[in-house]
Design an enzyme around this catalytic site. Structure first.
Site, PDB file in Angstrom:
ATOM      1  N   ARG A 182     -72.591  96.977 -42.722  1.00 55.83           N
ATOM      2  CA  ARG A 182     -73.785  97.529 -43.335  1.00 55.83           C
ATOM      3  C   ARG A 182     -73.464  98.067 -44.730  1.00 55.83           C
ATOM      4  O   ARG A 182     -72.400  98.639 -44.953  1.00 55.83           O
ATOM      5  CB  ARG A 182     -74.253  98.675 -42.447  1.00 55.83           C
ATOM      6  CG  ARG A 182     -75.620  99.197 -42.732  1.00 55.83           C
ATOM      7  CD  ARG A 182     -75.838 100.321 -41.737  1.00 55.83           C
ATOM      8  NE  ARG A 182     -77.212 100.765 -41.701  1.00 55.83           N
ATOM      9  CZ  ARG A 182     -77.586 101.872 -41.077  1.00 55.83           C
ATOM     10  NH1 ARG A 182     -76.688 102.616 -40.450  1.00 55.83           N
ATOM     11  NH2 ARG A 182     -78.838 102.228 -41.076  1.00 55.83           N
ATOM     12  N   ASN A 225     -75.215 101.625 -49.958  1.00 53.82           N
ATOM     13  CA  ASN A 225     -75.842 101.681 -51.285  1.00 53.82           C
ATOM     14  C   ASN A 225     -75.487 100.413 -52.054  1.00 53.82           C
ATOM     15  O   ASN A 225     -74.364 100.262 -52.548  1.00 53.82           O
ATOM     16  CB  ASN A 225     -75.342 102.928 -52.043  1.00 53.82           C
ATOM     17  CG  ASN A 225     -76.010 103.079 -53.403  1.00 53.82           C
ATOM     18  OD1 ASN A 225     -76.408 102.106 -54.037  1.00 53.82           O
ATOM     19  ND2 ASN A 225     -76.121 104.317 -53.867  1.00 53.82           N
ATOM     20  N   PRO A 226     -76.424  99.478 -52.149  1.00 53.41           N
ATOM     21  CA  PRO A 226     -76.104  98.195 -52.793  1.00 53.41           C
ATOM     22  C   PRO A 226     -75.684  98.340 -54.255  1.00 53.41           C
ATOM     23  O   PRO A 226     -74.931  97.519 -54.771  1.00 53.41           O
ATOM     24  CB  PRO A 226     -77.401  97.395 -52.687  1.00 53.41           C
ATOM     25  CG  PRO A 226     -78.400  98.236 -52.003  1.00 53.41           C
ATOM     26  CD  PRO A 226     -77.788  99.557 -51.638  1.00 53.41           C
ATOM     27  N   LYS A 227     -76.140  99.397 -54.904  1.00 55.65           N
ATOM     28  CA  LYS A 227     -75.808  99.561 -56.327  1.00 55.65           C
ATOM     29  C   LYS A 227     -74.349  99.993 -56.496  1.00 55.65           C
ATOM     30  O   LYS A 227     -73.587  99.345 -57.222  1.00 55.65           O
ATOM     31  CB  LYS A 227     -76.743 100.604 -56.940  1.00 55.65           C
ATOM     32  CG  LYS A 227     -76.594 100.740 -58.439  1.00 55.65           C
ATOM     33  CD  LYS A 227     -77.660 101.675 -59.003  1.00 55.65           C
ATOM     34  CE  LYS A 227     -77.575 101.719 -60.516  1.00 55.65           C
ATOM     35  NZ  LYS A 227     -78.623 102.591 -61.074  1.00 55.65           N
ATOM     36  N   GLN A 283     -68.442  98.768 -56.936  1.00 57.80           N
ATOM     37  CA  GLN A 283     -67.120  98.685 -56.316  1.00 57.80           C
ATOM     38  C   GLN A 283     -66.574  97.275 -56.451  1.00 57.80           C
ATOM     39  O   GLN A 283     -65.410  97.067 -56.777  1.00 57.80           O
ATOM     40  CB  GLN A 283     -67.245  98.965 -54.807  1.00 57.80           C
ATOM     41  CG  GLN A 283     -67.207 100.390 -54.425  1.00 57.80           C
ATOM     42  CD  GLN A 283     -65.773 100.828 -54.233  1.00 57.80           C
ATOM     43  OE1 GLN A 283     -64.961 100.686 -55.135  1.00 57.80           O
ATOM     44  NE2 GLN A 283     -65.469 101.364 -53.081  1.00 57.80           N
ATOM     45  N   LYS A 292     -67.837  98.548 -42.985  1.00 61.60           N
ATOM     46  CA  LYS A 292     -66.441  98.092 -42.945  1.00 61.60           C
ATOM     47  C   LYS A 292     -65.636  98.549 -44.157  1.00 61.60           C
ATOM     48  O   LYS A 292     -64.416  98.402 -44.171  1.00 61.60           O
ATOM     49  CB  LYS A 292     -66.394  96.569 -42.862  1.00 61.60           C
ATOM     50  CG  LYS A 292     -66.817  96.004 -41.497  1.00 61.60           C
ATOM     51  CD  LYS A 292     -66.701  94.491 -41.512  1.00 61.60           C
ATOM     52  CE  LYS A 292     -66.893  93.882 -40.140  1.00 61.60           C
ATOM     53  NZ  LYS A 292     -66.818  92.391 -40.214  1.00 61.60           N
ATOM     54  N   GLY A 293     -66.289  99.054 -45.184  1.00 63.06           N
ATOM     55  CA  GLY A 293     -65.540  99.486 -46.371  1.00 63.06           C
ATOM     56  C   GLY A 293     -65.437  98.371 -47.393  1.00 63.06           C
ATOM     57  O   GLY A 293     -65.413  97.193 -47.052  1.00 63.06           O
ATOM     58  N   GLU A 298     -61.215  98.100 -51.080  1.00 64.10           N
ATOM     59  CA  GLU A 298     -60.026  97.250 -51.191  1.00 64.10           C
ATOM     60  C   GLU A 298     -60.377  95.761 -51.185  1.00 64.10           C
ATOM     61  O   GLU A 298     -59.847  94.995 -51.978  1.00 64.10           O
ATOM     62  CB  GLU A 298     -59.042  97.531 -50.049  1.00 64.10           C
ATOM     63  CG  GLU A 298     -59.077  98.926 -49.480  1.00 64.10           C
ATOM     64  CD  GLU A 298     -58.260  99.943 -50.228  1.00 64.10           C
ATOM     65  OE1 GLU A 298     -57.264  99.571 -50.860  1.00 64.10           O
ATOM     66  OE2 GLU A 298     -58.626 101.139 -50.191  1.00 64.10           O
TER      67      GLU A 298
END
Lengths: 705, 332
Positions: A594, A597-599, A604, A668-669, A672
C-alpha cells in the site's frame, strides 16, 4: 468517519519550515555557552602514536582543553551491540590508547571558545607515529570468512558446481563496485550538554534511541539519563544509523570542559569519521538451458571491512530467491583492512548484489539471444526457494508488464549498437529490483484534546522520506480527523521507542504503532465520552486522553517470504567518440504494497533513481592504495549527480498490490528498493548502446573509449 | 584554518604595498578577490597567510570590446563575462569556457584574475594529510607520482610535480593569444598569456611570472578572425559543476571548406594551459574531413606522458580536438 488521508498526495507538513529555514538541524540548536570541538585525525593508517605534542595548541587563543589518549578520561566502553552495529567485533575506542587503526583515526580533540579557534588549534598538534605496514589495498589481501555462523555467509542448494559445468549456456564474470560514501548535504554534527549526570545530545541521527543506548554504554551511565533530539535530518542514506565516534567525543569534551560542546564534521572528515558502502568484488556464474531456464547460480563475493569489526551486509540475499534455480551457491567473505568500518548505505548489500546478479542475467540473455524480460519470466519462482516459503505477494510480472509498457520496451531492437539518435548510441536496459519487507517492534503515543484535535508522537526520524507527513496521514486516517487537526512529532528519545529509520521499515513499524495508538485512543474516547462522534465525545470528556501502544510483528515471517519487487528500465545516450553517457529516461514499476502518500513515495523513488545514476556513472571514493587516504574526499572530485544529470523522465508506477500478511498497514517500504536495480539497468543499457560490458563501476568516459 | 588579518585597502597602490612588503613570503600576505578558491585553501590549511589583502573595489571590473579586441578587467566576474553579449558573439570560446566552469553561484563570485590564478585540484596538494607535495611544501616530494593520478597532467610534468592546471578560461585565453596586464607600484608590464604560467620544473610552488607586489590588472584578447568561430568542449564524469578530465578550446578561420588558420589548446592535461601548435599547423589548409582531423589531432600527443590513472587522457584529448574542430567548423 474516514478521512481517507491514506493514499492522498499530501504535501510535506514540514515543507514550509524546511524552505524558510525554520527547521532546526543538529548543529543549529542554540545552546547557551556552547564551546566548539575540532577533531585531530591520524595521517597514517596503522601504527602507534609515539609522540603527540599539544603544547602549542594548549596555548593557542581561546583553547579550553586539549584531549589526547594521554589525558582523556577512561571511558567504560561497556559491551553493546545495537541492531545497527556489526554483530562481531568491537567499536572504535577513541582517545583511550596510542593505537591507530585507520586513516583519520581520532587522535585528539580540541575544545575552544569559537569554531575558528578550535580548528586552528587542532592544526597545531604534532603527532609522530611508529607506522606499521598494515593492509590497505583490497587487491593485496586474501579474503576470509566472517566470524560466526557459517550458514549466514555460505549457502548451497542442489549441486551448483556440477550443474554449472554441464549447463548448455554459461556466463561467468566478476563485478566490482568501488567504495562509495553517503554524502548527505548536512554534515554529521552533535551538541552535547551535561546537567549533573544527565546528558542531552542534539544529534544528526536516524535512531535517537540507538544513540542513547550506545553513549550510555560508552560512558557507563543509564540510557534513561540521556536525551537525544534529532527532529530534522538533512539526508543520511544510512550514515546516521550508528553513533560514530564524534558523538562520544562531543559528550567527552563537554564533560571535561564542563560546558556544552558542539562538533560538526567537515566534508573531508565525513570520509573518515562515518562509514561508507564497502568496495565489493563479486563473481557471478550463471548456467542455463538453451531455452533459458537457470540451472546454476554461483555468487561468490568479498568486500572490505575494518580490522576491528566484521561488517557484513545482505549482499547475497536476493540471489538466493529472486530467480528460480535448483542449484545455487552463495558465499561472502571479508577483506580485513586498516580502514574504518563500512556501514549501511541505501539498500546495503541488496543494491550491490543485485547489480552483479542482474548484470549477469543480462549477459545470459545476450548469450541466449533472449529478451531480458522473457528470460526473467521463464525463471519466475513459484515460491521463495531458499526459505521454502510462499511469497506474501510478489508483483514482478506485473512490474515487468507495466514498466515495459510505459517504457515502450517492445520498440527495442535487441542487437547492441542498433539504436541511434544522430551521432549518439542509444541503449535500453532493464533489471529486477527487490528489497525485504522489514517490520520491527515500535511504540507510539496518541493524545486527544478536548477541542477535538490530536497529538501523536513516536521517537522515529525523518531523513527525507516524509515521515512527518506520512505519519500524520496514518494518524488522521485512524482517528477519523482531517490531517490539519493532527499534530505529529518525532525525533526525540522522550517519545515512545522506535526502531532505526533504516531498512525501509519505518512505515511498517512506526506506522503500525501510530495506527494502533490512534485507533485505541479513538475507541477509548468514544466509549468514555458516550458518543458516536469523536468531537462530541471529547467535549463530554473535557480533558485530554492519551494512550501509548506497543506494536510488534506477528509470526508472518515464519509463514511467508516478504519482499517488495520492481522492474526498472533505463535509456542511455552515449557519445561513442567521447565516452560520455547520459541517462535519458528511467521507468520504474514497483509492487510495494500500500502506498500511504503517492507524492512523497514518488519523491523517494526518483531520489533512488538519481542515486542509482550516481552509482552507475560517477560515484567512487578513490582510496590511495599506499596510504589509505581518500583522495577525492570533497564535493568537487567525488561526483554525485547534479540536476543536469537527472533525466527529464523519471516515471514511477506503483502497481496495485494488497498484501494482508506483511503488517497492519499493508506497506512494504520504498526507501531502499528505489535504488536497487538502477545501476544494473543503466549498465545493461550501456552494453546495449555500445556492445561494451563494463563490469566495474562507475562507468566513466575512460572505460568506454 | 590559520588566523589572519583581513586588510581592505582603499586603492590599488595600498593593496600592492602589502605584497611588495611581504616579498617572496606567501605566508606574510596573500590577495583575495572572489575567494572561491582561496577560502577552500584556507579552510583546508593549504594556505596560511598572516594577512589576507582584499582586492575588492580596487581593480578594474570592466568588460570592453573595441576594434583592438577584448579587455577584461581583473575584477570582472565569471558570470558577467560569460553572459556579455559581445563576448558571446565575438569570443564564444571564452563565454563557453566560463559557462562550463563551476556553478552559477561560484561564477557570480569568482573573478577573471582569480580564475587564472586558481590552484590545482591535485588531491595531494589539497589534502595536508599528505606530507609530500612540492607545490605546497617545497622539497617535500610528490605523492601524486605513483598515486591516484586520474586528475593529473600528462603534459609539462616534472619529477617534482604532475599537477594539472584547473582553469577552463585559461585554456580559451591561451588559444586566443591573450595577454596579461600586470600592475605594480612601479608601473605596468604586458605578458603573453602563454608565458604567464610557468612549468613546474624544480619549483612547482612558483606557478606564474607574477613578482611580489604585482597583480593582474586586466586580460586582453586581440581581435582576430579566429575568435568568432571558436568553441570550448569540456569532458567530465558528470554533466556540470566538475573540473575537466579533458577539454579543448578551438578557434578557426575558415575559407569555404578549408581551415585557413586554427588555434587549439587543451585543458585538464597540462601543468599549465596547453597549446598544441603542431595540431594547429596540421589543421592549417586542411578540410573538415574526419580522417584529416584525426590525423591532425594525433600531433597533440607529442610529449604526453601518462602515468596509469591518467593515460586515457592521451586518447581522449585527440577525440576532443576532433569534435571541437567539427563543432567550431559547423560539422557536428
Amino acid at each position: 468517519m474516514i478521512t481517507a488521508a491514506i493514499g492522498q498526495p499530501v504535501s510535506r507538513v514540514d515543507g514550509r519550515k524546511k524552505v524558510t529555514g525554520g527547521a532546526t538541524y543538529a548543529a543549529e540548536f542554540d545552546v547557551p555557552n556552547v564551546a566548539h570541538g575540532s577533531i585531530v585525525r591520524s595521517t597514517v593508517a596503522s601504527g602507534r602514536i609515539t609522540v603527540i605534542d599539544s603544547s602549542a595548541a594548549e596555548k593557542a587563543p581561546g583553547v579550553i582543553a586539549v584531549l589526547t589518549y594521554r589525558n582523556a578520561p577512561k571511558l567504560a566502553y561497556a559491551e553493546h551491540h545495537g541492531t545497527t552495529d556489526p554483530a562481531v567485533g568491537e567499536r572504535l575506542h577513541v582517545l583511550q590508547d596510542d593505537r591507530v587503526n585507520h586513516q583519520g583515526h581520532p587522535i585528539a580533540l580540541v575544545i575552544a571558545e569559537t569554531l575558528e579557534q578550535a580548528i586552528h588549534a587542532a592544526t597545531l598538534i604534532r603527532a609522530t607515529y611508529a607506522s606499521e605496514a598494515g593492509a590497505i589495498d583490497i587487491g593485496g589481501v586474501e579474503p576470509v570468512p566472517p566470524t560466526g555462523e557459517a550458514s549466514k555467509w555460505e549457502t548451497r542448494r542442489g549441486d551448483p558446481e556440477k550443474a554449472l559445468t554441464s549447463a548448455e549456456v554459461k556466463v561467468d564474470n566478476s563485478y566490482v563496485i568501488p567504495r562509495e560514501n553517503h554524502n548527505p548535504i548536512e554534515m554529521h554534527a552533535t551538541i552535547a550538554a551535561w546537567d549533573g549526570d544527565r546528558l542531552t545530545l542534539w544529534d544528526k541521527t536516524q535512531w535517537v534511541d540507538g544513540v542513547a543506548d550506545e553513549i550510555a554504554a560508552v560512558f557507563g551511565i543509564p540510557a534513561e539519563n540521556i536525551r537525544v533530539a534529532s527532529p530534522f535530518v538533512g539526508g543520511a542514506f544510512g550514515s546516521g544509523l550508528r553513533a560514530w565516534s564524534h558523538v562520544t567525543l562531543a559528550a567527552l569534551g563537554a564533560r571535561v570542559a564542563k560546558r556544552p560542546v558542539k562538533i560538526m564534521l567537515s566534508r573531508r572528515e565525513m570520509y573518515y569519521g562515518t562509514g561508507y558502502r564497502p568496495h565489493t568484488v563479486q563473481r557471478v556464474a550463471l548456467g542455463a538451458s538453451r531455452d533459458g531456464h537457470l540451472a546454476a547460480i554461483v555468487h561468490d563475493a568479498y568486500h572490505e571491512t575494518s580490522g576491528y569489526e566484521d561488517y557484513t551486509e545482505a549482499l547475497l540475499d536476493a540471489t538466493r530467491f529472486l530467480h528460480s534455480c535448483p542449484n545455487v551457491y552463495t558465499r561472502d567473505r571479508l577483506a580485513r583492512l586498516n580502514v574504518h568500518t563500512p556501514t549501511w548505505m541505501r539498500a546495503p548489500g541488496e543494491v550491490s548484489g543485485v547489480f552483479a546478479l542482474e548484470t549477469a542475467m543480462d549477459e545470459l540473455g545476450v548469450a541466449l539471444k533472449m529478451d531480458p524480460i522473457e528470460l526473467r519470466l521463464r525463471n519466475e519462482p513459484e515460491q521463495d526457494e531458499y526459505k521454502n516459503l510462499p511469497f506474501s505477494s510478489r508483483s514482478t510480472k506485473e512490474c515487468y508488464r507495466i514498466g515495459a509498457e510505459r517504457f515502450g520496451w517492445s520498440q527495442r531492437s535487441s542487437e547492441p549498437r542498433s539504436m541511434r539518435d544522430g551521432g549518439l548510441l542509444v541503449g535500453w536496459g532493464m533489471a529486477t529490483a527487490t528489497y525485504p519487507m522489514n517490520f520491527a517492534p515500535a511504540s507510539a503515543m496518541a493524545r486527544l484534546l478536548p477541542d477535538g484535535t490530536a497529538e501523536v508522537a513516536a521517537a522515529a526520524s525523518d531523513i527525507g522520506p516524509g515521515t512527518w507527513t506520512s505519519m500524520t496521514q496514518v494518524a488522521a486516517d485512524a482517528l477519523g480527523l482531517p490531517i490539519d487537526q493532527v499534530k505529529f512529532t518525532l525525533g526525540d528519545t522522550s517519545l515512545p521507542k522506535t526502531p532505526p529509520q533504516g531498512g525501509s521499515m519505518t512505515m511498517a513499524s512506526v506506522g503500525s504503532a501510530v495506527q494502533a495508538a490512534c485507533r485505541k485512543v479513538r475507541e477509548d474516547a468514544l466509549a468514555r465520552g458516550g458518543a458516536n462522534d469523536l468531537a462530541e465525545a471529547m467535549r463530554h470528556i473535557g480533558e485530554p486522553i492519551e494512550v501509548t501502544v506497543d506494536s510488534k510483528p506477528g509470526d508472518a515471517s515464519q509463514r511467508f517470504s516478504m519482499h517488495a519487487f520492481g522492474g526498472v528500465f533505463a535509456e542511455v545516450a552515449i557519445d561513442p567518440d567521447l565516452g560520455q553517457t547520459r541517462v535519458r529516461r528511467i521507468v520504474g514499476a514497483y509492487g510495494a504494497g500500500r502506498i500511504i502518500n503517492p507524492k512523497t513515495s514518488r519523491s523517494q523513488c526518483i531520489g533512488g533513481m538519481i542515486g542509482g545514476i550516481g552509482m552507475a556513472l560517477m560515484e567512487h571514493s578513490v582510496v590511495d592504495p599506499r596510504s589509505g587516504r581518500v583522495t577525492n574526499a570533497n564535493f568537487a572530485e567525488y561526483a554525485i549527480p547534479v540536476h543536469a544529470d537527472a533525466p527529464a523522465v523519471m516515471d514511477v508506477t506503483f502497481v496495485d498490490e494488497h498484501d494482508p500478511h506483511v503488517n497492519p498497514l499493508g506497506v512494504k517500504g520504498l526507501g531502499e528498493i528505489s535504488i536497487v536495480g538502477i545501476a544494473a539497468a543503466i549498465s545493461n543499457a550501456v552494453f546495449h548502446a555500445t556492445g561494451k560490458r563494463i563490469r566495474e563501476l562507475p562507468i566513466t568516459p575512460d572505460k568506454l573509449l | 584554518m590559520h588566523p589572519f588579518t583581513l586588510e581592505r585597502p582603499r586603492d590599488l597602490s595600498a593593496a600592492l604595498a602589502f605584497r611588495a612588503q611581504a616579498g617572496r613570503n606567501d605566508a606574510a600576505a596573500e590577495y583575495i578577490a572572489g575567494g572561491t578558491d582561496m577560502i577552500q585553501l584556507l579552510q583546508e590549511d593549504v594556505r596560511k597567510p598572516e594577512r589576507l589583502v582584499s582586492l575588492a573595489g580596487v581593480l578594474d571590473d570592466g568588460i570592453d570590446i573595441g576594434p583592438q579586441g577584448l579587455r577584461l578587467g581583473a575584477s570582472a566576474t565569471m558570470a558577467e563575462v560569460a553572459a556579455h553579449p559581445g563576448v558571446v558573439e565575438q569570443f564564444p570560446v571564452i563565454s563557453e569556457a566560463l559557462f562550463a566552469s563551476a556553478s552559477p553561484q561560484v561564477r557570480n563570485q569568482a573573478t577573471m584574475g582569480g580564475n587564472v590564478l586558481q590552484r590545482t585540484r591535485c588531491p595531494y596538494f589539497r589534502d595536508v594529510g599528505y606530507a609530500a607535495c612540492n607545490k605546497r611544501s617545497p622539497g617535500s616530494g610528490c605523492a601524486a607520482i605513483g598515486g591516484e593520478n586520474r586528475w593529473n597532467a600528462v603534459f609539462g610534468t616534472s619529477d617534482n610535480c604532475i599537477a594539472a592546471h584547473a582553469s577552463d578560461l585559461a585554456v580559451a585565453l591561451v588559444a586566443l593569444d591573450a595577454s596579461v596586464e600586470i600592475r605594480s607600484a612601479t608601473g605596468q608590464r604586458i605578458v603573453p598569456f602563454a608565458d604567464f604560467h610557468r612549468l613546474p620544473g624544480d619549483t612547482p610552488h612558483i606557478e606564474t611570472v607574477l613578482e611580489p607586489g604585482e597583480v593582474i590588472a586586466a586580460i586582453t584578447v586581440p581581435a582576430h578572425p579566429v575568435a568568432r568561430r571558436s568553441h570550448y568542449l569540456k569532458l567530465r564524469d558528470r554533466a556540470s559543476f566538475e573540473f575537466a578530465l579533458v577539454s579543448a578550446a578551438v578557434a578557426l578561420d575558415i575559407d569555404g571548406d578549408r581551415i585557413r588558420e586554427a588555434r587549439v589548446a587543451l585543458g585538464g592535461v597540462g601543468t599549465k594551459p596547453w597549446r598544441v601548435p603542431k595540431v594547429e599547423a596540421a589543421l592549417a589548409g586542411a578540410g573538415l574531413d574526419p580522417e584529416v582531423l584525426r590525423k591532425a589531432a594525433a600531433h597533440a600527443v607529442e610529449g604526453a606522458q601518462g602515468r596509469g590513472g591518467n593515460t586515457f587522457k592521451i586518447e581522449l584529448m585527440q577525440r576532443a580536438i576532433v569534435r571541437a574542430v567539427e563543432t567550431a567548423g559547423g560539422r557536428a
